[in-house]
Design an enzyme around this catalytic site. Structure first.
Site, PDB file in Angstrom:
ATOM      1  N   THR A 145      19.432  44.492  -0.921  1.00 46.19           N
ATOM      2  CA  THR A 145      20.061  45.787  -1.257  1.00 46.19           C
ATOM      3  C   THR A 145      19.530  46.843  -0.288  1.00 46.19           C
ATOM      4  O   THR A 145      20.049  46.997   0.795  1.00 46.19           O
ATOM      5  CB  THR A 145      19.755  46.170  -2.719  1.00 46.19           C
ATOM      6  N   LYS A 176      13.840  39.516  -2.344  1.00 45.51           N
ATOM      7  CA  LYS A 176      14.417  40.801  -1.970  1.00 45.51           C
ATOM      8  C   LYS A 176      13.652  41.859  -2.752  1.00 45.51           C
ATOM      9  O   LYS A 176      13.138  41.622  -3.847  1.00 45.51           O
ATOM     10  CB  LYS A 176      15.913  40.869  -2.270  1.00 45.51           C
ATOM     11  N   THR A 187      15.242  46.361  -7.141  1.00 44.87           N
ATOM     12  CA  THR A 187      14.570  45.408  -8.007  1.00 44.87           C
ATOM     13  C   THR A 187      13.927  44.311  -7.156  1.00 44.87           C
ATOM     14  O   THR A 187      14.431  43.986  -6.097  1.00 44.87           O
ATOM     15  CB  THR A 187      15.620  44.762  -8.934  1.00 44.87           C
ATOM     16  N   SER A 398      23.365  57.967  -8.711  1.00 42.00           N
ATOM     17  CA  SER A 398      23.677  56.920  -9.694  1.00 42.00           C
ATOM     18  C   SER A 398      25.150  56.962 -10.040  1.00 42.00           C
ATOM     19  O   SER A 398      25.783  57.983  -9.886  1.00 42.00           O
ATOM     20  CB  SER A 398      22.866  57.155 -10.960  1.00 42.00           C
TER      21      SER A 398
END
EC number: 2.3.1.35
Lengths: 398, 398
Positions: A145, A176, A187, A398
């Site tokens: 990401t 990742k 995350t 967001s």
């Protein structure tokens, strides 16, 4: 070229979760049921895929595949998130021709937004089709990401008792993550594969011990994601069996791979320019040592000082002072790059800061604290804190 | 014009501690011994002046003066720091013609560097000479460091039983601080003065209660300075006496003044553009409510989201999730600007984010969390986290 443990194949496609042409859906598939273990986030709001994967592993202790999408986290999505996750695994199971319960899901991306099931429906057959024709690097890219670079590490184990062709055993880890950052798209996820043959129970021990000294020892911003997951799969295809007696041989290789991946995540911490290695010794006990190490690792003042290449031991001292650990201030000593700056409660006179200038320019900056209170030791890796972190996290919407 | 409590006079000079022409040494002097109370940093490495002031207050419970220098913190200076601090108070005592033990010292500035006693020797008589000819604002400027603006607040109390001219009672508070930041020059210091007559023991209670609901409720970066100090002095010159029965009347005024100053410190947090008001309700108990409120207040992700004007409730949820408080995720609700975003474990559908846009542009941003687990409540004020914080703390060189 990257050594792939026997029995594993990779798939990767662009499902459109990232609203771009980038790969954002990947799978690791094993030729038969592999022993499987998982370690999951301790956040009180685990994402739907975390709950589904935990349930699946508790039932069987084995898995045929790991399926990871990036772009949508399916976290804080309530009951609908659970339904969507199970449905997506049903689609993958159908496409791969395996039972849906034998697939371990992971998601990473935007939180609080339901997954786009239409995209899943279109992508599932394409992903199944791609399995075998994709490389480990393709899979790694599909789960990235905000990562600045792909994260892979591997190790080779010899001398395990063969019960088949007795070839060498391989360990391959893919991760990742660019910070324990949520719900931003960073995350921490990792899949570690080996072709050794290991019973699920033993595999769980090996994974837990490895994670405790690797992924659990890095601090970027101290935030803990709702989706953090680490899997360890053992195909047994190398024809070498690991028993409790020779567990250490494989455990060392898995820990080595996890530590290499953990370092890369700290190195890639959002906006990070340096990796800070914080070693605490002489604490009353391990808990106290951890308290001090994590307080320093989380201190915005220590992190900004390192970013500014300033050997500001006063900020370290201050963090030690409010860590809550038990010690006598007159017995505390601090070093940077092994150069003493504060010894037994007194500042060290001299040109320490001049001597430190070259060390502060390095990528790895070392901080040592001795509390003179016992034998407790602990070490963590931390990222520094720079402008880029603010840009990424303030501008992300967001 | 600022109402000065009777019996107090101010002094301020440029001693050169800041290596500039700015005021950097100030004194508050009382016409006679005032009742005095103090609250000090809990850092395990308190600065020399903190130890000296604590000792003085334990002995007498009274003080004739408070003497504060900015530019040098005299922290982490070992035994020499204690000697220097006592010597500087000796100089001030001689110049003011009062006993050195009746002066309460504070220092704020660079840590780990011994104070320049030559500058103290030259400045002491000048400071004594300036007393009475300086304003409260001069004193406030003399104790400022990275502060963007001077911080003063006052209140007036009537209806206290007079035993003299029975005039109204005044409370004046002066503070400096731009974050619980150390060893950067942003320690929090405050001197609160009243002309009511109060016994030291009662004064200590009033100060402690006021600090607990004001200065102890702000979070800039979570770092706790080695020098943080708050003093409360009561001259008794207004001829109005405070007893336990009518303690509340003065206590409310002192708390009001401390809360106004605490808000200004959060507002002036290094690089801060907003003040985040975090209210936690429905916690198992107060400790749990505090845990959740402080975890949100310290989360770099929440702070950067607010800086970016993004109503990113997912980051708030995540912080609640790793706060360590006890609750049932299905009973948790989150609001921003009183608009529900997450209710009983489920995201709230609708246009909440559009509705929130104007709120996110305000200086005061409100975050509400209800854990649905009991009656514990807690509130903190936090600064947001922006580029300016990094610049100030990365470019500052120790």
């Amino acid at each position: 070229m990257i050594p792939i443990p026997k029995g594993f194949a990779f798939g990767a496609v662009c499902a459109g979760f990232k609203n771009s042409q980038k790969l954002d859906l990947g799978a690791v598939v094993c030729e038969k049921d592999a022993s499987a273990a998982g370690v999951f986030t301790k956040n009180a709001f685990p994402a739907a895929p975390v709950l589904v994967a935990q349930e699946a592993l508790e039932k069987s202790g084995t898995a045929r595949a790991v399926c990871i999408n990036s772009g949508q986290a399916n976290a804080a999505t309530g009951e609908r998130g659970m339904v969507d996750c199970k449905l997506s695994m049903e689609m993958m199971g159908g496409a791969l021709g395996v039972s849906e319960e034998s697939i371990l899901p992971c998601s990473t991306g935007v939180i609080g937004v339901p997954m786009d099931m239409g995209k899943w429906r279109d992508a599932a057959p394409k992903l199944a089709e791609s399995v075998g024709s994709c490389s480990a690097m393709d899979f790694t890219r599909a789960i990235m990401t905000t990562d600045a670079f792909p994260k892979l590490a591997w190790a080779r184990v010899t001398g395990l008792p063969g019960n088949g062709d007795g070839g060498p055993v391989h360990v391959l880890g893919i991760a990742k993550g660019a910070g324990m950052i949520c719900p931003n798209m960073a995350t921490m996820l990792s899949v570690v594969m080996t072709d050794a043959e290991v019973e699920p129970e033993l595999l769980r021990e090996i994974l837990k011990e490895s994670v405790d000294i690797s992924f659990n020892r890095i601090v970027v911003d101290g935030d803990t994601s709702t989706n953090d997951t680490v899997f360890l799969l053992a195909s047994g295809a190398a024809g070498a069996r690991v028993e409790r007696e020779n567990k250490a041989v494989l455990a060392e290789a898995v820990a080595e791979v996890c530590q290499a991946l953990a370092y890369m995540i700290a190195e890639d911490g959002e906006g990070a320019t340096k990796v800070i290695r914080i070693s605490v010794t002489g604490a009353k006990d391990t808990d106290d040592a951890e308290k001090v190490a994590r307080t320093i690792a989380k201190s915005p003042l220590v992190k900004t000082a390192v970013y500014g290449k300033d050997p500001n031991w006063g900020r370290i001292l201050c963090a030690v002072g409010y860590s809550g650990a038990t010690f006598n201030p007159d017995h505390v000593s601090i070093t940077m790059g092994n150069i003493p700056l504060f010894r037994n409660g007194q500042p060290v006179e001299g040109q320490a800061k001049l001597l430190l200038a070259p060390h502060m320019r390095r990528q790895d900056v070392e901080i040592g604290v001795d509390l003179g209170a016992g034998n407790g030791v602990y070490e963590v890796l931390a990222s520094d804190l720079g402008h880029e972190y603010i840009r990424i996290n303030a501008e992300y919407t967001s």
